[in-house]
Design a protein around this motif. Structure first.
Motif, PDB file in Angstrom:
ATOM      1  N   ALA A  23      74.219  97.845  45.504  1.00 48.20           N
ATOM      2  CA  ALA A  23      74.403  96.396  45.572  1.00 48.20           C
ATOM      3  C   ALA A  23      74.971  95.866  44.252  1.00 48.20           C
ATOM      4  O   ALA A  23      75.865  95.007  44.255  1.00 48.20           O
ATOM      5  CB  ALA A  23      73.083  95.707  45.901  1.00 48.20           C
ATOM      6  N   ARG A  24      74.478  96.393  43.115  1.00 47.65           N
ATOM      7  CA  ARG A  24      74.996  95.958  41.815  1.00 47.65           C
ATOM      8  C   ARG A  24      76.448  96.373  41.650  1.00 47.65           C
ATOM      9  O   ARG A  24      77.269  95.603  41.148  1.00 47.65           O
ATOM     10  CB  ARG A  24      74.144  96.524  40.677  1.00 47.65           C
ATOM     11  CG  ARG A  24      72.794  95.848  40.545  1.00 47.65           C
ATOM     12  CD  ARG A  24      72.078  96.223  39.261  1.00 47.65           C
ATOM     13  NE  ARG A  24      71.916  97.643  39.055  1.00 47.65           N
ATOM     14  CZ  ARG A  24      70.896  98.369  39.503  1.00 47.65           C
ATOM     15  NH1 ARG A  24      69.927  97.790  40.192  1.00 47.65           N
ATOM     16  NH2 ARG A  24      70.824  99.657  39.268  1.00 47.65           N
ATOM     17  N   GLU A  58      78.643  96.782  44.001  1.00 46.92           N
ATOM     18  CA  GLU A  58      79.455  95.916  44.858  1.00 46.92           C
ATOM     19  C   GLU A  58      79.663  94.548  44.204  1.00 46.92           C
ATOM     20  O   GLU A  58      80.769  94.010  44.233  1.00 46.92           O
ATOM     21  CB  GLU A  58      78.817  95.763  46.236  1.00 46.92           C
ATOM     22  CG  GLU A  58      79.666  94.968  47.205  1.00 46.92           C
ATOM     23  CD  GLU A  58      81.072  95.514  47.411  1.00 46.92           C
ATOM     24  OE1 GLU A  58      81.986  94.698  47.652  1.00 46.92           O
ATOM     25  OE2 GLU A  58      81.280  96.742  47.316  1.00 46.92           O
ATOM     26  N   LYS A  59      78.620  94.008  43.572  1.00 49.68           N
ATOM     27  CA  LYS A  59      78.774  92.727  42.879  1.00 49.68           C
ATOM     28  C   LYS A  59      79.754  92.853  41.711  1.00 49.68           C
ATOM     29  O   LYS A  59      80.575  91.962  41.472  1.00 49.68           O
ATOM     30  CB  LYS A  59      77.424  92.220  42.376  1.00 49.68           C
ATOM     31  CG  LYS A  59      76.556  91.663  43.479  1.00 49.68           C
ATOM     32  CD  LYS A  59      75.249  91.131  42.934  1.00 49.68           C
ATOM     33  CE  LYS A  59      74.386  90.625  44.072  1.00 49.68           C
ATOM     34  NZ  LYS A  59      73.135  90.055  43.613  1.00 49.68           N
ATOM     35  N   LEU A  60      79.672  93.953  40.977  1.00 46.35           N
ATOM     36  CA  LEU A  60      80.611  94.182  39.872  1.00 46.35           C
ATOM     37  C   LEU A  60      82.038  94.339  40.393  1.00 46.35           C
ATOM     38  O   LEU A  60      82.994  93.834  39.797  1.00 46.35           O
ATOM     39  CB  LEU A  60      80.200  95.422  39.076  1.00 46.35           C
ATOM     40  CG  LEU A  60      78.977  95.257  38.191  1.00 46.35           C
ATOM     41  CD1 LEU A  60      78.539  96.617  37.641  1.00 46.35           C
ATOM     42  CD2 LEU A  60      79.262  94.291  37.058  1.00 46.35           C
ATOM     43  N   ARG A  61      82.186  95.050  41.512  1.00 45.81           N
ATOM     44  CA  ARG A  61      83.498  95.208  42.128  1.00 45.81           C
ATOM     45  C   ARG A  61      84.093  93.860  42.501  1.00 45.81           C
ATOM     46  O   ARG A  61      85.256  93.572  42.235  1.00 45.81           O
ATOM     47  CB  ARG A  61      83.371  96.072  43.393  1.00 45.81           C
ATOM     48  CG  ARG A  61      84.089  97.382  43.341  1.00 45.81           C
ATOM     49  CD  ARG A  61      84.028  98.126  44.653  1.00 45.81           C
ATOM     50  NE  ARG A  61      84.859  97.729  45.763  1.00 45.81           N
ATOM     51  CZ  ARG A  61      86.090  97.229  45.739  1.00 45.81           C
ATOM     52  NH1 ARG A  61      86.667  96.955  44.627  1.00 45.81           N
ATOM     53  NH2 ARG A  61      86.757  96.982  46.817  1.00 45.81           N
ATOM     54  N   GLU A  62      83.275  93.014  43.114  1.00 46.62           N
ATOM     55  CA  GLU A  62      83.735  91.686  43.518  1.00 46.62           C
ATOM     56  C   GLU A  62      84.124  90.847  42.296  1.00 46.62           C
ATOM     57  O   GLU A  62      85.129  90.147  42.310  1.00 46.62           O
ATOM     58  CB  GLU A  62      82.656  90.979  44.331  1.00 46.62           C
ATOM     59  CG  GLU A  62      82.453  91.580  45.704  1.00 46.62           C
ATOM     60  CD  GLU A  62      81.217  91.044  46.425  1.00 46.62           C
ATOM     61  OE1 GLU A  62      80.541  90.138  45.882  1.00 46.62           O
ATOM     62  OE2 GLU A  62      80.927  91.538  47.530  1.00 46.62           O
ATOM     63  N   ALA A  63      83.315  90.924  41.233  1.00 49.13           N
ATOM     64  CA  ALA A  63      83.605  90.170  40.020  1.00 49.13           C
ATOM     65  C   ALA A  63      84.902  90.650  39.380  1.00 49.13           C
ATOM     66  O   ALA A  63      85.726  89.838  38.929  1.00 49.13           O
ATOM     67  CB  ALA A  63      82.447  90.291  39.027  1.00 49.13           C
ATOM     68  N   GLU A  94      87.852  89.396  41.401  1.00 52.08           N
ATOM     69  CA  GLU A  94      88.119  87.985  41.109  1.00 52.08           C
ATOM     70  C   GLU A  94      88.809  87.831  39.754  1.00 52.08           C
ATOM     71  O   GLU A  94      89.746  87.037  39.612  1.00 52.08           O
ATOM     72  CB  GLU A  94      86.825  87.187  41.128  1.00 52.08           C
ATOM     73  CG  GLU A  94      86.243  86.991  42.506  1.00 52.08           C
ATOM     74  CD  GLU A  94      84.900  86.267  42.489  1.00 52.08           C
ATOM     75  OE1 GLU A  94      84.597  85.590  41.482  1.00 52.08           O
ATOM     76  OE2 GLU A  94      84.167  86.384  43.485  1.00 52.08           O
TER      77      GLU A  94
END
Length: 91
Positions: free
Chosen positions: A29-30, A32-37, A40
Motif C-alpha cells: 500500500a505504501r 502504491e502511494k509513493l508510485r501515485e505521488a 503526479e
C-alpha cells in the motif's frame, strides 16, 4: 529446552505468517502511494517544462524561469519515468 508440540509449533508458524502477510500488504500500500505521488510529480514537471522529445539525447537543462537556480534536465524526467515503469505489475 522446552518441549514443543507440533500444534504449538504450527500455531506459532501461522502467527508469524499472519504478521508477515500484514507487513507485506502494508508495504504494498505504501509503495502504491509513493508510485501515485511520483506519477503526479512527473506529470507536473512535464506540464511545467514541456514533454521531452524521446529522440533528443542531449538532456538539455530546462530552467524553472524567473532566474531561479533550479533546473531539471529532460534526461532526469526520462530516467524517473523509466524507474517508475519498473514498479508496474506486468500481466
Amino acid at each position: 529446552m522446552w518441549p514443543v508440540t507440533e500444534r504449538e509449533a504450527g500455531n506459532e508458524l501461522a502467527d508469524r505468517l499472519d504478521v508477515a502477510t500484514d507487513r507485506a500488504q502494508a508495504a504494498e500500500a505504501r509503495v502504491e502511494k509513493l508510485r501515485e505521488a511520483l506519477e503526479e510529480l512527473l506529470s507536473a514537471c512535464e506540464a511545467d517544462f514541456g514533454v521531452p522529445d524521446d529522440g533528443d539525447e542531449d538532456d538539455e537543462a530546462v530552467d524553472g524561469g524567473e532566474g531561479g537556480d533550479m533546473a531539471v534536465t529532460f534526461g532526469m524526467l526520462r530516467r524517473a519515468r523509466a524507474a517508475l515503469s519498473t514498479t508496474e505489475e506486468k500481466p
